[in-house]
Design a protein around this motif. Structure first.
Motif, PDB file in Angstrom:
ATOM      1  N   ASP A 605       0.830  -1.205   0.000  1.00  0.00           N
ATOM      2  CA  ASP A 605       0.000   0.000   0.000  1.00  0.00           C
ATOM      3  C   ASP A 605       0.868   1.259   0.000  1.00  0.00           C
ATOM      4  N   ALA A 606       1.980   1.230   0.748  1.00  0.00           N
ATOM      5  CA  ALA A 606       2.891   2.378   0.758  1.00  0.00           C
ATOM      6  C   ALA A 606       3.498   2.599  -0.620  1.00  0.00           C
ATOM      7  N   ALA A 607       3.942   1.506  -1.265  1.00  0.00           N
ATOM      8  CA  ALA A 607       4.580   1.619  -2.582  1.00  0.00           C
ATOM      9  C   ALA A 607       3.625   2.216  -3.610  1.00  0.00           C
ATOM     10  N   MET A 608       2.336   1.916  -3.497  1.00  0.00           N
ATOM     11  CA  MET A 608       1.372   2.444  -4.467  1.00  0.00           C
ATOM     12  C   MET A 608       1.246   3.960  -4.371  1.00  0.00           C
ATOM     13  N   HIS A 609       1.627   4.532  -3.230  1.00  0.00           N
ATOM     14  CA  HIS A 609       1.560   5.989  -3.073  1.00  0.00           C
ATOM     15  C   HIS A 609       2.878   6.673  -3.422  1.00  0.00           C
ATOM     16  N   MET A 610       3.910   5.894  -3.710  1.00  0.00           N
ATOM     17  CA  MET A 610       5.216   6.464  -4.014  1.00  0.00           C
ATOM     18  C   MET A 610       5.370   6.678  -5.521  1.00  0.00           C
ATOM     19  N   ARG A 614       8.504   3.365  -6.095  1.00  0.00           N
ATOM     20  CA  ARG A 614       9.839   3.211  -5.502  1.00  0.00           C
ATOM     21  C   ARG A 614       9.771   3.484  -4.005  1.00  0.00           C
ATOM     22  N   LEU A 615       9.982   2.429  -3.200  1.00  0.00           N
ATOM     23  CA  LEU A 615      10.055   2.637  -1.757  1.00  0.00           C
ATOM     24  C   LEU A 615      11.387   3.302  -1.420  1.00  0.00           C
ATOM     25  N   PRO A 616      11.344   4.376  -0.654  1.00  0.00           N
ATOM     26  CA  PRO A 616      12.589   5.050  -0.263  1.00  0.00           C
ATOM     27  C   PRO A 616      13.252   4.333   0.907  1.00  0.00           C
ATOM     28  N   GLU A 617      14.390   4.838   1.304  1.00  0.00           N
ATOM     29  CA  GLU A 617      15.132   4.333   2.459  1.00  0.00           C
ATOM     30  C   GLU A 617      14.230   4.191   3.682  1.00  0.00           C
ATOM     31  N   LEU A 618      13.409   5.188   3.930  1.00  0.00           N
ATOM     32  CA  LEU A 618      12.472   5.194   5.055  1.00  0.00           C
ATOM     33  C   LEU A 618      11.379   6.192   4.770  1.00  0.00           C
ATOM     34  N   PHE A 619      10.290   6.108   5.543  1.00  0.00           N
ATOM     35  CA  PHE A 619       9.272   7.146   5.510  1.00  0.00           C
ATOM     36  C   PHE A 619       8.753   7.340   6.933  1.00  0.00           C
ATOM     37  N   CYS A 620       7.994   8.408   7.146  1.00  0.00           N
ATOM     38  CA  CYS A 620       7.569   8.770   8.497  1.00  0.00           C
ATOM     39  C   CYS A 620       6.534   7.788   9.033  1.00  0.00           C
ATOM     40  N   GLY A 621       6.496   7.688  10.362  1.00  0.00           N
ATOM     41  CA  GLY A 621       5.641   6.712  11.009  1.00  0.00           C
ATOM     42  C   GLY A 621       4.336   7.264  11.557  1.00  0.00           C
ATOM     43  N   PHE A 622       3.793   8.315  10.955  1.00  0.00           N
ATOM     44  CA  PHE A 622       2.493   8.829  11.378  1.00  0.00           C
ATOM     45  C   PHE A 622       1.410   7.767  11.165  1.00  0.00           C
ATOM     46  N   ALA A 623       0.366   7.829  11.961  1.00  0.00           N
ATOM     47  CA  ALA A 623      -0.741   6.895  11.812  1.00  0.00           C
ATOM     48  C   ALA A 623      -1.361   7.031  10.423  1.00  0.00           C
ATOM     49  N   ARG A 624      -1.744   5.916   9.867  1.00  0.00           N
ATOM     50  CA  ARG A 624      -2.321   5.909   8.520  1.00  0.00           C
ATOM     51  C   ARG A 624      -3.698   6.566   8.531  1.00  0.00           C
ATOM     52  N   GLU A 625      -3.913   7.431   7.559  1.00  0.00           N
ATOM     53  CA  GLU A 625      -5.191   8.114   7.417  1.00  0.00           C
ATOM     54  C   GLU A 625      -5.914   7.582   6.187  1.00  0.00           C
ATOM     55  N   PRO A 626      -7.239   7.439   6.242  1.00  0.00           N
ATOM     56  CA  PRO A 626      -7.980   6.909   5.090  1.00  0.00           C
ATOM     57  C   PRO A 626      -7.723   7.713   3.826  1.00  0.00           C
ATOM     58  N   GLY A 627      -7.402   7.006   2.761  1.00  0.00           N
ATOM     59  CA  GLY A 627      -7.208   7.640   1.458  1.00  0.00           C
ATOM     60  C   GLY A 627      -5.904   8.373   1.286  1.00  0.00           C
ATOM     61  N   GLN A 628      -5.018   8.325   2.289  1.00  0.00           N
ATOM     62  CA  GLN A 628      -3.752   9.040   2.206  1.00  0.00           C
ATOM     63  C   GLN A 628      -2.586   8.069   2.247  1.00  0.00           C
ATOM     64  N   GLY A 629      -1.506   8.468   1.593  1.00  0.00           N
ATOM     65  CA  GLY A 629      -0.303   7.674   1.605  1.00  0.00           C
ATOM     66  C   GLY A 629       0.588   8.042   2.776  1.00  0.00           C
TER      67      GLY A 629
END
Length: 720
Positions: A605-610, A614-629
């Motif tokens: 799901d994360a990759a579909m928003h990139m 391309r998955l980067p080295e890391l991304f932020c750990g905020f709680a997942r919000e509906p419809g948002q990457g």
């Protein structure tokens, strides 16, 4: 230097503008890489990291195209799916002499053996003859990569006066390391003029285009040193060479194809990124860690990337093992954090590293590269049965084992530890190497020496693996000793690290052997290595997958609610794809297959928003919000080798893939596929001398495996 490292890490987090916003485009080949903006230019914007780099130095800090003094209008820009070329489509705004949208510009760039090639093609779609004045502004600052990252140098070398030929401009720099570096820019036509410019050197080329006519300008930028003058080739010949190399290199990864096109995009982008990041060494292929900050050989990153892709690309593991054995420390050097038998952390070849201004020319400050080297060696044999290579590698394996016992265990308590470098190296020396990554439950710094949770697991796996290799080589007594040492370590680890009150293994033990009671992703690596007792697995899986740790896209490095939790921190609340992939394989190892599928689903799901999947080295750990990457981390490397390798590791975890060189044999252990994959094909999988084509299909409770092609002797089994 300790402050320098701290300043860099703080600078990472507090950056006021980010590469995620700038949307840079990346090319890499061998020892060179380039970062451009979307228009194909190199400009001092954002964090100022755009440029053409070679061997750790920026040879080109500005490359800007204008037409009649105006910036062209962007239509589209993209790096090709194979990462070999970057193309930009542009047009021109209307002028008194040119109608709007009648001129098309196509910029095509590629890198090949230390030379940047660019072809600019202009086409006139109008009905009148037009004249274009193409301006090219260029400059080179010869900044070391550590300067670009924010380090200030008290002195620098001397910039040389540029020289001009009919079709060439040559910039130069005489470094404090006594090395001459030149940026040799050549054109296939002479410029009409060379004009002074506040940003460097502006060359003007005049193109006269009849109606519907096109013309091209080709530019090459060679990165020369006093002992190496790059060979410049024809543009079309280089593009053909890329195609030939691609046809050869794609056998490195193999072929995977599912009925989910978005998953295929993730697979293909990851495979292409790995190919781009791999550089050839005298010992074979080596995946450089990432662009822009880590485009060099890193021990830990190379080892983990090789483990991630081992089931598809064993030659990569062989290249990593060969290179790291050749660079294994043979002496003690306090400034480099080196002791005999230790495996390399990183190597650099820029001016600052050559002068010792940073300690990373050949730097050994990682606590985990050495046991991971042994782990990969055994895994490589299990995958390939390459006994001759293991016999040649065995002296390096024995030296690594000796380092674990003699130098890794600082206080002779049976655990391996590290102390903060006192000579400019890293303060923390596990994979979470930011200065604030190891702490107590109250948020205070943990005092050293530090025994990290995951590292004890790596040592456990290394000793078990080395025992199997010792048996192979007829070293029965040594094998029995290693086996016994691993068993004792496992029991002592559980006694010292398990914290029932947090449902997890401690992040680390401090210098007083007190556990750092932090719920962190480190504990998941105890599942990956096998050091965790089976009785702990279900509880630990629950801790790792609850809402405090798993945010919907992945497992956080530190759980929400811990003292230093910060979803924007580099290692204290962010999400790292490679970390999650290792945990997923650990979960599957202990029968937590559904949990492993949940992890791969989150990262998918994360990759579909990139961008470009391309998955980067890391991304932020905020709680997942509906419809948002996921929220981007400001200066994450992208592409990053072990982020690219994560999807292959995750897939292996879900399929429960295991290899045995003795038979040879391929086993699927309780394979599962996520609900968004119904069918998966694995094509041309080589196991020993055999080749397999496999077709997998998901059913309600299991996965069926159909052998569509089998050449050679191999057994395929499925455990359900």
């Amino acid at each position: 230097m300790d402050d320098m490292i701290r300043v860099n890490e703080q600078w990472y987090v507090n950056a006021s503008s980010s590469r995620a916003d700038a949307r840079t485009r990346v090319l890499k080949h061998g020892e060179s890489f380039a970062l451009f903006d979307r228009l194909g230019d190199i400009l001092p914007v954002g964090l100022g990291e755009q440029g053409l780099y070679h061997e750790g130095t920026r040879y080109l800090s500005r490359l800007e195209l204008d037409v009649d003094g105006q910036q062209p209008v962007l239509l589209n820009s993209a790096v090709s799916r194979d990462n070999q070329r970057f193309s930009v489509d542009q047009t021109l705004a209307s002028t008194p002499h040119i109608a709007e949208d009648t001129v098309h510009l196509r910029r095509t760039k590629t890198l090949w053996h230390g030379v940047l090639y660019e072809r600019i093609t202009a086409k006139n779609y109008g009905n009148d003859t037009i004249t274009l004045r193409l301006g090219m502004t260029l400059d080179g600052d010869y900044a070391d990569i550590f300067e670009v990252r924010g380090n200030t140098r008290p002195q620098r070398g001397t910039g040389l006066e540029p020289s001009y030929g009919e079709r060439e401009v040559c910039l130069g720099y005489h470094g404090l390391d006594a090395r001459l570096r030149h940026t040799r820019v050549r054109f296939d036509r002479a410029p009409q003029s060379v004009e002074p410019h506040e940003a460097g050197h502006r060359l003007v080329f005049v193109l006269t285009l009849s109606p519907h006519q096109s013309q091209a300008l080709t530019i090459t930028v060679a990165c020369d040193t006093d002992d190496t003058r790059q060979q410049v080739h024809d543009f079309d010949a280089v593009m053909q060479a890329h195609e030939t190399r691609k046809d050869r290199d794609y056998a490195l990864i193999g072929a995977l194809y599912s009925d989910n096109e978005q998953f295929n995009e993730w697979l293909n982008r990851s495979a292409a990124d790995l190919h781009m990041l791999v550089s050839e060494t005298s010992h074979g292929p080596y995946p450089y860690a990432g662009v822009p900050w880590f485009s060099t050989a890193f021990g830990r990153d190379g080892l983990i990337t090789a483990l991630q892709t081992l089931w598809l690309a064993p030659d990569l593991a062989r290249g990593v093992l060969g290179y790291l054995a050749a660079t294994q420390s043979t002496t003690e050097n306090v400034g480099k954090d080196a002791t005999p038998g230790k495996i390399l952390h990183e190597t650099r070849d820029g001016e600052m590293a050559r002068l010792g201004e940073v300690p990373f020319r050949h730097y050994y400050g990682s606590i985990d590269s050495t046991p991971l080297f042994v782990v990969l060696a055994e895994a490589y044999y299990a995958r390939t049965g390459d006994r001759d290579f293991i016999e040649n590698l065995w002296p390096a394996i024995e030296q690594a084992l000796a380092w674990i016992d003699q130098h890794g265990d600082i206080d002779s308590d049976g655990f391996i530890e590290y102390e903060a470098s006192r000579h400019g190296g890293l303060i923390q020396q596990g994979w979470k190497d930011s200065a604030d990554s190891v702490f107590n439950a109250d948020g205070s710094d943990a005092t050293g020496p530090i025994a990290l949770c995951e590292v004890q697991g790596y040592v456990y796996a290394a000793k078990l693996g080395a025992a199997r290799l010792a048996h192979l080589l007829g070293l029965t007594h040594q094998a029995e000793q290693l086996q016994a040492q691993a068993e004792r370590l496992r029991q002592r680890f559980d006694e010292a690290f398990w914290c029932d009150d947090i449902g997890s293994y401690a992040l680390a033990l401090d210098g007083n052997k007190r556990p750092c009671k932090i719920r962190s992703s480190n504990a998941g690596h105890a599942l990956w290595s096998g050091i965790a007792l089976p009785s702990r697995a279900a509880r630990l899986a629950e801790t790792l997958l609850n809402d405090k740790s798993f945010n919907g896209f992945g497992i956080r490095t530190v759980a929400e609610g811990e003292a230093r939790f910060n979803p924007m921190a580099y290692h204290n609340g962010s999400i790292w794809p490679h970390d999650n992939a290792m945990i997923a394989q650990g979960l599957a190892r202990y029968g937590q297959h559904a949990a492993a599928v949940r992890v791969i689903t989150g990262l998918f799901d994360a990759a579909m928003h990139m961008e470009d999947f391309r998955l980067p080295e890391l991304f932020c750990g905020f709680a997942r919000e509906p419809g948002q990457g996921p929220t981007r981390y400001p200066v994450a490397c992208s592409p990053q080798a072990w982020a690219a390798g994560a999807v292959f590791h995750l897939l292996q975890a879900c399929l429960g893939l295991h290899f045995s060189a003795d038979a040879p044999r391929l086993r699927f252990d309780h394979p599962l596929l996520p609900t968004w994959i119904n069918t998966l094909e694995i094509r041309s999988l080589r196991v020993g001398h055999a080749v397999l084509d496999l077709a997998l299909a998901r059913h309600e409770n299991d996965v069926s495996v159909n052998v569509k092609r089998k050449q050679g002797d191999i057994q395929v089994s499925v455990l359900v």
